[in-house]
Scaffold this active site. Sequence first.
Site, PDB file in Angstrom:
ATOM      1  N   LYS A   8      -4.631  42.187  15.000  1.00 17.44           N
ATOM      2  CA  LYS A   8      -3.602  41.458  15.744  1.00 17.44           C
ATOM      3  C   LYS A   8      -3.368  40.116  15.063  1.00 17.44           C
ATOM      4  O   LYS A   8      -4.319  39.462  14.621  1.00 17.44           O
ATOM      5  CB  LYS A   8      -4.082  41.262  17.180  1.00 17.44           C
ATOM      6  CG  LYS A   8      -3.109  40.582  18.124  1.00 17.44           C
ATOM      7  CD  LYS A   8      -3.716  40.528  19.527  1.00 17.44           C
ATOM      8  CE  LYS A   8      -2.818  39.846  20.533  1.00 17.44           C
ATOM      9  NZ  LYS A   8      -3.436  39.826  21.879  1.00 17.44           N
ATOM     10  N   SER A  10      -0.846  41.752  25.476  1.00 21.44           N
ATOM     11  CA  SER A  10      -0.132  41.183  24.344  1.00 21.44           C
ATOM     12  C   SER A  10      -0.477  41.850  23.014  1.00 21.44           C
ATOM     13  O   SER A  10       0.166  41.595  22.000  1.00 21.44           O
ATOM     14  CB  SER A  10      -0.426  39.678  24.226  1.00 21.44           C
ATOM     15  OG  SER A  10      -1.797  39.446  23.934  1.00 21.44           O
ATOM     16  N   SER A  33      -4.650  42.107  28.050  1.00 23.55           N
ATOM     17  CA  SER A  33      -3.932  42.210  26.784  1.00 23.55           C
ATOM     18  C   SER A  33      -4.465  43.267  25.831  1.00 23.55           C
ATOM     19  O   SER A  33      -3.833  43.568  24.822  1.00 23.55           O
ATOM     20  CB  SER A  33      -3.914  40.853  26.075  1.00 23.55           C
ATOM     21  OG  SER A  33      -3.069  39.969  26.763  1.00 23.55           O
TER      22      SER A  33
END
Length: 558
Positions: free
Chosen positions: A170, A250, A274
């Site tokens: 990420k 996220s 997330s």
Amino acid sequence: MKKPLFFLFLVLAFSCKEKLASTKEAVTLWEPYDETEELATNQGHENERMRYALIQSRVSDKNTVFLPLYDEVSKVTEVEYERLKPLILDQTIFSFRDRIDKGDLTYEQIVLFFLYRIYAYELDTNTTLNTIIALNEDVVAQARALDEENAAGRAPSFRHPIYGLPILLKDNINTAGMKTTAGAVALKDNVVEDAFIVKRLKENGALILGKVNLSEWAYYLTRPCPTGYSAIGGQTLNPYGRRVFDTGGSSSGSGTAMAAGYAVAAVGTETSGSILSPSSHNSIVGLKPTVGLLSRTGIVPISSTYDTPGPMTRNVTDNAILLSAMTGHDLSDAQSVKDHYPGIISAGLHPEPFKNMRLGAITSLLNSDSIYRSTIEKLRDLGVEIIEFKPPKTDLTGFSNVLNMDMKSDLPEYLRMHTRPEQVKVKSVADIVAFNSKDSVVRMPYGQNLLKGIVSDTTTVDEVESLKASLEKSGRNFFDAALETHQVQAVLSINNYHAGYAAVAKYPALTVPMGYKANGEPIGLTFIGRQFKEADLLRIGRAFEAEFQLRKSPSGYE
């Protein structure tokens, strides 16, 4: 097969272009397209978060991401891809290890296989997920060096199972050789050293394949806003239904990349939901560990109280392996634990017998969700002791104030410790708000009300500490009605429905594919347990996964 054939055409076409060009930079692999019709269609979507303002990034050019490895990937033939497909796609890490040891696979073949898929899908306007926002330009050479080591008999005698396998990160996780942006224009030039967990991955031999898109600032920029949107990466799309289903956030890019088969495994981060949200929305396995099991040093923060990285994979076995490869005590992280918790790496090989399980089912979910209810009944039939319970009413008032005040102090500390002033000019949340305001169309098309809320929040330090203590007590009270009173091993939830409660309680949570709704949207069964009981959750999750075998690859990305 449709996709590789398209890609073969793409490679041949652009090879011809290159012959006519004086420099490699003249090659164009991606041309922005007119997305007007797609945006108009989504304005009527029943989910407000799916009503996009844009899909393609107005900041980044995909050509800069994909051109550096173009020559390597263009050498892969469709015949070679199809030969490798059953050996690589949807296989476990232990399967890779076995085939590498037998000489059936090389590290270079594995890396190029995944790059081939990434180029094929991400450079086609009909299938792009806007998931990949950076690639490690040295990854093929690094894989090739490991193969040469193997051939010369110089490979380490002990190798972690993750050794030599490509991982995606990420893009809020610091990674040397690639920018770390958190999806934000303010950090678009942020050159950094490796985060602690990236160092651990590399020490264990993992290859960092690239960086993936995310909800900008880990989804703490504004509301309402589509999950999976960032100024740097554009709008991440769900392969189970592009522009139809939410990606979750996220860690949206980590979830969509795993669903589409872009790497062996991916790393996400979670403050509250997330990892659990994009994992369940993309029919993969995601683990939010106990805060402190994994270091947060070198990760763009929201909250030092609740933030944690975690593994996102297509199966529980790989999840356990990736988790183990990132563990280690970090002196720079005040919450990092010194204790070693055994059994993690082997958890995926030793499923918990159903007859030994005692699990808590939430009555409101039994009454409201037919897939959850049916799953619980099947578990009962397999011998699991199910305790139905009604959690006490729990007030999480003040959670946003804690996040606000943590980010107000933690983000400037990250900027001070990890960024270079000549590349990153902002030093505070207030600076970011001011920076974005200079070009709202490009930098924040959905606004930035959460960042503004951080600046205006006047909660005192004493009030924040009091809130943290009361929230932790409330969160644990919610689950302990089952975990302590009824002595269950885990509470069963859906997706990220109870992620906020798990966050404030600092309890770990594992989500595993539970099936698909009538419209094809994925849904996950989430196991929430006591602190540092990750190995137990993984053994339970592995038993569920092996028995039910519910995960299916998204249509068109098989």
